[in-house]
Motif scaffolding. Structure first.
Motif, PDB file in Angstrom:
ATOM      1  N   LEU A 172       2.393   1.051   1.714  1.00  0.00           N
ATOM      2  CA  LEU A 172       3.613   0.644   1.011  1.00  0.00           C
ATOM      3  C   LEU A 172       3.461  -0.763   0.440  1.00  0.00           C
ATOM      4  O   LEU A 172       3.864  -1.023  -0.697  1.00  0.00           O
ATOM      5  N   MET A 173       2.858  -1.672   1.200  1.00  0.00           N
ATOM      6  CA  MET A 173       2.692  -3.031   0.699  1.00  0.00           C
ATOM      7  C   MET A 173       1.579  -3.125  -0.340  1.00  0.00           C
ATOM      8  O   MET A 173       1.767  -3.711  -1.407  1.00  0.00           O
ATOM      9  N   SER A 176       2.690  -1.374  -3.585  1.00  0.00           N
ATOM     10  CA  SER A 176       3.854  -1.990  -4.232  1.00  0.00           C
ATOM     11  C   SER A 176       3.503  -3.321  -4.885  1.00  0.00           C
ATOM     12  O   SER A 176       4.005  -3.636  -5.971  1.00  0.00           O
ATOM     13  N   LEU A 183       6.344  -9.351  -5.539  1.00  0.00           N
ATOM     14  CA  LEU A 183       5.759  -9.077  -4.229  1.00  0.00           C
ATOM     15  C   LEU A 183       4.426  -9.783  -4.013  1.00  0.00           C
ATOM     16  O   LEU A 183       3.791  -9.601  -2.980  1.00  0.00           O
ATOM     17  N   HIS A 226      12.265  -3.201  -0.135  1.00  0.00           N
ATOM     18  CA  HIS A 226      11.518  -2.172  -0.871  1.00  0.00           C
ATOM     19  C   HIS A 226      12.442  -1.066  -1.361  1.00  0.00           C
ATOM     20  O   HIS A 226      12.280  -0.559  -2.476  1.00  0.00           O
ATOM     21  N   ILE A 242       8.259   5.929  -3.063  1.00  0.00           N
ATOM     22  CA  ILE A 242       8.790   5.166  -1.927  1.00  0.00           C
ATOM     23  C   ILE A 242       9.652   6.059  -1.049  1.00  0.00           C
ATOM     24  O   ILE A 242       9.571   6.016   0.186  1.00  0.00           O
TER      25      ILE A 242
END
Length: 272
Positions: A172-173, A176, A183, A226, A242
């Protein structure tokens, strides 16, 4: 955790507001102060600005620590997240203020303390010169600015035991970040350098990692970011991705894995 698919905009925005208030108390617990100990607060006629005040929670908390003769000004581009003025401290006011626009004449050089935090998802790297110039315009000579941020690029996954799954949290990080410049802000790691380049003195940088007992609530605050970014995203494909990965992210969270960030408070004094 709210659902991107079923939650109304109003409810989702209320959850983001609740997140800001919770985040405030977690940061206060983590750092142990509202105003950095190097900043004098013994003047009963202090004038304090909170830039990007949001819900006003930093100022309303500060009002309990300082005399009622202190003036507390919440500056933000919108006051929609703040309570009605009747529920604010009597010495606190709200005013529309855009950090990237010209500083109004009546706010130039009037503050003893300028506080700003959590602009990591607002300012881009090329915004910093204008932001710093305008913040310093608010300050009286010889007085102090305090800036607090999470260093987003310091992120790592912490686990209760080495065998915990972290694939969804990591994905996810890492997926993203390239999609949204907010971010991956590099300016946070350079805050102390920016303070020096703008002529500030008495610079102090307080770097902190969260203690074990607040890693999880801080992590859950970050998960909401997020969901919020996906809800606002123009790319429905990313929002759908997501939504699909979040259940696994939440499973990993419940089983003992969480994001961890170093956080920093930087303080500097404007030259006389």
């Amino acid at each position: 955790m709210f659902s991107l698919e079923t939650t109304s905009t109003t409810t989702a925005d209320n959850i983001i507001t609740d997140r800001m208030n919770l985040h405030h108390y977690l940061l206060r617990e983590m750092h142990g102060y509202l105003v950095h100990p190097s900043i004098p607060t013994d003047n009963p006629n202090l004038r304090v600005a909170d830039v990007g005040t949001g819900t006003g929670i930093w100022l309303t908390d500060l009002a309990r620590q300082l005399p009622s003769t202190v003036s507390l000004d919440g500056l933000d581009i919108s006051s929609e997240a703040a309570p009605p003025k009747e529920w604010l401290p009597k010495n606190m006011t709200l005013r529309r203020f855009d950090l990237m626009s010209e500083v109004p004449e009546d706010l130039t050089g009037v503050y003893d303390i300028v506080h700003i935090r959590l602009f990591a998802f607002v300012l881009k790297n090329d915004h910093m010169k204008t932001a710093m110039d305008n913040l310093l315009k608010l300050l009286k000579p010889g007085n102090y600015i305090q800036w607090s941020e999470p260093d987003i690029l310091s992120w790592r996954v912490r686990t209760t035991t080495p065998d915990k799954k972290t694939e969804a949290l990591t994905n996810l990080m890492t997926i993203s970040q390239p999609r949204d410049e907010r971010l991956k802000p590099t300016w946070i790691a350079r805050l102390t350098d920016d303070f020096r380049e703008h002529g500030l003195s008495s610079i102090d940088a307080d770097f902190k990692d969260p203690s074990l007992e607040i890693i999880m609530p801080l992590h859950e605050c970050n998960l909401l970011i997020h969901e919020f970014l996906a809800r606002k995203a123009q790319s429905t494909e990313w929002a759908e991705w997501i939504k699909k990965i979040l259940p696994e992210v939440l499973r990993e969270t419940r089983e003992g894995a969480a994001w961890d960030f170093t956080r920093v408070v930087v303080v500097g004094q404007k030259p006389l």
